[in-house]
Design a protein around this motif. Structure first.
Motif, short mmCIF file in Angstrom:
data_model
loop_
_atom_site.label_atom_id
_atom_site.label_comp_id
_atom_site.label_asym_id
_atom_site.label_seq_id
_atom_site.Cartn_x
_atom_site.Cartn_y
_atom_site.Cartn_z
N GLU A 1 41.24 39.56 38.40
CA GLU A 1 42.58 39.01 38.60
C GLU A 1 42.53 37.65 39.30
OE1 GLU A 1 45.60 39.87 37.50
OE2 GLU A 1 44.37 41.24 36.31
N PHE A 2 41.65 37.56 40.28
CA PHE A 2 41.51 36.31 41.02
C PHE A 2 40.95 35.21 40.13
CE2 PHE A 2 38.80 33.63 43.83
CZ PHE A 2 39.84 32.98 44.48
N GLN B 1 30.08 30.42 37.33
CA GLN B 1 29.12 31.52 37.26
C GLN B 1 29.83 32.87 37.37
OE1 GLN B 1 26.21 32.09 40.40
NE2 GLN B 1 24.66 32.35 38.82
N ALA B 2 30.80 32.93 38.27
CA ALA B 2 31.53 34.18 38.47
C ALA B 2 32.31 34.54 37.21
CB ALA B 2 32.47 34.05 39.66
N VAL B 3 32.93 33.55 36.58
CA VAL B 3 33.71 33.81 35.37
C VAL B 3 32.78 34.33 34.27
CG1 VAL B 3 35.01 32.72 33.50
CG2 VAL B 3 35.56 32.18 35.87
N LYS B 4 31.61 33.72 34.17
CA LYS B 4 30.68 34.13 33.12
C LYS B 4 30.17 35.55 33.35
CE LYS B 4 29.60 29.42 32.08
NZ LYS B 4 28.71 28.28 32.36
N ARG B 5 29.94 35.88 34.60
CA ARG B 5 29.51 37.25 34.91
C ARG B 5 30.61 38.24 34.60
NH1 ARG B 5 26.53 36.25 40.71
NH2 ARG B 5 24.55 35.54 39.85
N ALA B 6 31.84 37.86 34.97
CA ALA B 6 32.98 38.74 34.71
C ALA B 6 33.16 38.96 33.22
CB ALA B 6 34.24 38.14 35.32
N VAL C 1 41.04 30.08 34.70
CA VAL C 1 40.89 29.97 33.25
C VAL C 1 42.28 29.72 32.64
CG1 VAL C 1 38.89 31.50 33.19
CG2 VAL C 1 41.15 32.46 32.88
N ASN C 2 42.28 29.12 31.47
CA ASN C 2 43.56 28.87 30.83
C ASN C 2 43.97 30.09 29.99
OD1 ASN C 2 42.12 28.75 28.49
ND2 ASN C 2 42.49 26.61 28.08
N ASN D 1 44.81 40.75 60.03
CA ASN D 1 45.11 40.34 58.68
C ASN D 1 43.82 39.92 58.01
OD1 ASN D 1 47.64 40.62 57.63
ND2 ASN D 1 48.46 38.80 58.65
N THR D 2 43.52 40.53 56.89
CA THR D 2 42.31 40.13 56.18
C THR D 2 42.72 39.37 54.94
OG1 THR D 2 42.42 42.41 55.49
CG2 THR D 2 40.60 41.83 56.94
N ASN D 3 42.86 38.08 55.12
CA ASN D 3 43.21 37.26 53.94
C ASN D 3 41.94 36.91 53.21
OD1 ASN D 3 42.65 36.00 56.29
ND2 ASN D 3 44.21 34.43 56.11
N ASN D 4 41.87 37.42 52.02
CA ASN D 4 40.61 37.38 51.29
C ASN D 4 40.60 36.32 50.21
OD1 ASN D 4 38.09 38.15 50.69
ND2 ASN D 4 38.67 39.89 49.41
N GLU D 5 41.74 35.85 49.81
CA GLU D 5 41.76 34.96 48.65
C GLU D 5 42.12 33.54 49.01
OE1 GLU D 5 44.16 36.73 45.71
OE2 GLU D 5 42.73 38.33 45.34
#
Lengths: 91, 131
Positions: free
Chosen positions: A39-40, A69-74, A45-46, B127-131
């Motif tokens: 989700e993050f 890299q993270a997107v590609k792994r996902a 990405v578009n 508060n754990t702001n993670n993003e």
């Protein structure tokens, strides 16, 4: 002629003052980008699922590489699609 | 040299809950037999895949976080490839930021689980702001 140049506007013209882009990872001190959080990663990405360029997101080079890299792994783990249509219909 | 690794794998949705658990246990045993120390594991259950893999649209996800020699990974992944119940796997080595993040994530999940059990409990203090 003079009349034409002396146009007065009731409201000031909207000269687009762009907000300076910033790297959100640097700003909020995120050191690691998780590939498990699909989700993050959707923010980078578009709608077709392609990775957005740095010039649009403002991410610094260091973190853009990590995002990529993270997107590609996902994608490998089917947490993100390789290609699709209207990925972000809710946005 | 000992390294931190994280591995996620997807099992076919054809399995029953029990078979799935058995498979997980099997891989856990393989890891332990090879002298790895399992730091953490998570079962994400049946999840929808973003695109079909082997004509399946969902799969059981499981995650292991472990400390082991680098050579263990190669042997472990061989076991993945030999098992037809595994549709996909990914093993990554973790740097210090990843380890810190994983720890934070673990605590967050624990907190969440605790909140689910006792929904009327007081709000988490920090508060754990993670993003």
């Amino acid at each position: 002629m003079a009349q034409q140049t002396d146009i007065k506007y009731l409201t000031p013209i909207a000269v687009d003052i762009r907000k300076k882009k910033y790297c959100r990872f640097k700003k909020s001190g995120i050191k690691y980008i998780d590939y498990k959080d699909g989700e993050f990663l959707k923010r980078f990405v578009n709608e077709q699922g392609r990775i957005l360029p740095r010039r649009l997101t403002g991410t610094s080079l260091k973190y853009q590489k990590k995002v990529a890299q993270a997107v590609k792994r996902a994608r490998h783990l089917a947490l993100l699609p390789f290609v699709t249509d209207n990925l972000k219909s809710n946005n | 040299m000992l390294n931190h690794y994280e591995t996620v794998f997807i099992m076919t949705p054809v399995l029953s809950e029990e078979q799935m658990k058995e498979t997980v246990k099997k891989f856990e045993k393989i890891l332990l037999d090879k002298g790895a120390e399992i730091v953490h594991q998570e079962n994400w259950g049946l999840r929808k895949l973003e695109y079909p893999i082997a004509k399946k649209t969902s799969g059981f996800y499981h995650l292991f976080e472990f400390v082991a020699e680098g050579s263990v990974v190669k042997e472990f992944e061989l076991q993945y490839r030999r098992d037809e119940k595994i549709m996909r796997y990914l093993t990554v080595s973790m740097d210090k930021h990843a380890i810190a993040y994983a720890e934070k994530r673990r605590n967050l999940r624990k907190e969440k689980a605790a909140n689910v059990e006792a929904p009327v409990a007081e709000q988490p203090a920090e508060n754990t702001n993670n993003e």
